[in-house]
Motif scaffolding. Structure first.
Motif, short mmCIF file in Angstrom:
data_model
loop_
_atom_site.label_atom_id
_atom_site.label_comp_id
_atom_site.label_asym_id
_atom_site.label_seq_id
_atom_site.Cartn_x
_atom_site.Cartn_y
_atom_site.Cartn_z
N GLY A 1 0.78 -1.24 0.00
CA GLY A 1 0.00 0.00 0.00
C GLY A 1 0.80 1.28 0.00
O GLY A 1 0.23 2.36 -0.08
N GLY A 2 2.13 1.19 0.09
CA GLY A 2 2.93 2.40 0.26
C GLY A 2 3.26 3.14 -1.01
O GLY A 2 3.55 4.35 -0.98
N ARG A 3 3.25 2.43 -2.13
CA ARG A 3 3.66 3.06 -3.39
C ARG A 3 2.77 2.57 -4.53
O ARG A 3 2.03 1.60 -4.39
CB ARG A 3 5.13 2.73 -3.69
N ARG B 1 -0.78 2.71 -3.11
CA ARG B 1 -0.82 4.08 -2.58
C ARG B 1 -2.06 4.82 -3.10
O ARG B 1 -2.76 5.49 -2.33
CB ARG B 1 0.44 4.83 -3.01
N ALA C 1 -5.09 3.50 -1.26
CA ALA C 1 -5.13 3.97 0.13
C ALA C 1 -5.56 5.42 0.21
O ALA C 1 -6.38 5.79 1.07
CB ALA C 1 -3.76 3.77 0.78
N LEU C 2 -5.02 6.25 -0.65
CA LEU C 2 -5.36 7.67 -0.62
C LEU C 2 -6.84 7.90 -0.94
O LEU C 2 -7.51 8.71 -0.29
CB LEU C 2 -4.48 8.45 -1.60
N VAL D 1 -1.96 0.40 6.10
CA VAL D 1 -1.04 0.45 4.96
C VAL D 1 0.07 -0.56 5.21
O VAL D 1 0.97 -0.34 6.03
CB VAL D 1 -0.45 1.85 4.77
N ASP E 1 3.30 -2.45 3.87
CA ASP E 1 4.33 -2.36 2.84
C ASP E 1 5.69 -2.61 3.47
O ASP E 1 6.05 -1.98 4.46
CB ASP E 1 4.32 -0.98 2.16
N ALA F 1 5.78 2.67 4.32
CA ALA F 1 4.40 2.63 4.79
C ALA F 1 4.09 3.81 5.70
O ALA F 1 3.02 4.43 5.61
CB ALA F 1 4.13 1.31 5.51
N LEU G 1 3.35 7.21 3.97
CA LEU G 1 2.00 7.37 3.45
C LEU G 1 1.01 7.56 4.58
O LEU G 1 0.07 8.36 4.46
CB LEU G 1 1.61 6.16 2.60
N GLU H 1 1.05 11.06 5.53
CA GLU H 1 0.38 11.88 4.51
C GLU H 1 -1.14 11.80 4.67
O GLU H 1 -1.85 12.81 4.56
CB GLU H 1 0.80 11.43 3.12
N THR I 1 3.87 1.69 -13.16
CA THR I 1 4.43 1.77 -11.82
C THR I 1 5.87 1.26 -11.89
O THR I 1 6.43 1.09 -12.97
CB THR I 1 3.61 0.90 -10.85
#
Length: 303
Positions: free
Chosen positions: A16-18, A22, A25-26, A37, A39, A54, A57, A60, A200
């Motif tokens: 979920g971090g990138r 990501r 999640a956002l 999250v 990762d 992780a 994010l 953030e 990605t």
């Protein structure tokens, strides 16, 4: 039109971090979902870790007014998957949504691929999916609600050169998804697959200069819809990317019946066997549909 939101829902997103994770999640966090999250922060081969990915994010999401917690356990082992799910339980008391997005890539032809590289990819993609579904599905069934989104690929549906480990993993995801959907049907636990097309880290080394816009944010809305209580499908595959959303499915031709066959008769009938004028889409209960159709042709003697 009422906005589809996720207030009160708890989601676990692996990888979920990138990238795609990501974006998922956002979007979910912006719509009220509390997010775990997960990762490792690993490079694309999955052979190292950066536990800050992780948390960055999570910070953030919190800065934007959302709620999230970081988890850095590995999906590749049963204990790791259980720990990821336990993070959701310990922090938020339940799990409503599982998105298995974590992945790694190790290229090689069937001839040259090492067993270590084969196992590493299968462990993260396919076995990781099973470990997580094994840990999550019973909890969702007991709670009478759940949404699972697994990640396949056009490489799993159609294949791709030098990706046998990845292709096997993504094909196997289809069978896992079907069974999770069938076993969850009476409990309002729905399981579906996203087949994403996005640029990605997985595309590192490829020439993408002629591609249309393929950002992860063009995939996220389809995934979010499959995670919502209003999701009307289960046991299906949705592909999304570059602005296009479509359904992928496994189908059969009508087929040809004979009470017995010779090799020569199979050869002569192959054109009719391949005839796609009538395509049969049996859907979630395809095991029943397949047998019903086959038995009906046998009983009627239809050719």
């Amino acid at each position: 039109m009422t906005e589809l939101r996720f207030d009160g829902r708890i989601a676990v997103i692996t990888g979920g971090g990138r990238g795609l994770g990501r974006a998922y999640a956002l979007l979910l966090a912006a719509k009220g979902c509390k997010v775990v999250v997960n990762d490792l922060g690993a490079p694309i081969k999955g052979d190292a870790a950066d536990t800050s990915v992780a948390q960055q994010l999570v910070d953030e999401i919190k800065a934007a007014g959302g709620e999230a917690v970081a988890d850095t356990n590995s999906v590749a082992t049963p204990d790791g998957a259980q720990a990821i799910v336990q993070s959701a339980i310990d922090t938020y008391g339940k799990i409503d949504i599982l998105i298995h997005n974590a992945g790694n890539v190790r290229y090689g032809t069937i001839r040259e691929l090492s067993y270590d590289d084969f196992q590493s990819v299968v462990d993260v993609h396919l076995m990781g999916a099973f470990h997580l579904v094994k840990a999550t599905h019973p909890l969702m069934c007991d709670a009478g609600y759940g949404r699972i989104v697994l990640t396949s690929s056009i490489g799993g549906i159609y294949g791709n050169n030098r990706c046998v480990n990845y292709g096997i993993s993504k094909s196997g995801m289809i069978g896992l998804n079907n069974i999770a959907a069938l076993e969850g049907e009476e409990f309002d636990v729905k399981s579906n697959i996203i087949v994403p097309n996005a640029v990605t880290r997985m595309a590192d080394g490829l020439d993408t200069s002629l591609y249309p816009p393929l950002g992860p944010e063009l995939v996220a809305p389809a995934v979010a819809w499959m995670c919502h209580e209003d999701c009307s499908i289960s046991g299906e595959m949705i592909t999304a990317g570059g602005g296009r959303i479509a359904r992928c499915f496994i189908a059969e031709t009508k087929g040809v019946y004979r009470p017995s066959w010779t090799v020569d008769e199979v050869d002569a009938a192959m054109g009719a066997i391949h005839d796609k004028q009538e395509v049969l889409d049996f859907g979630l209960h395809g095991h029943v549909g397949h047998l019903t159709h086959s038995f009906a042709m046998a009983r009627s003697g239809e050719r």
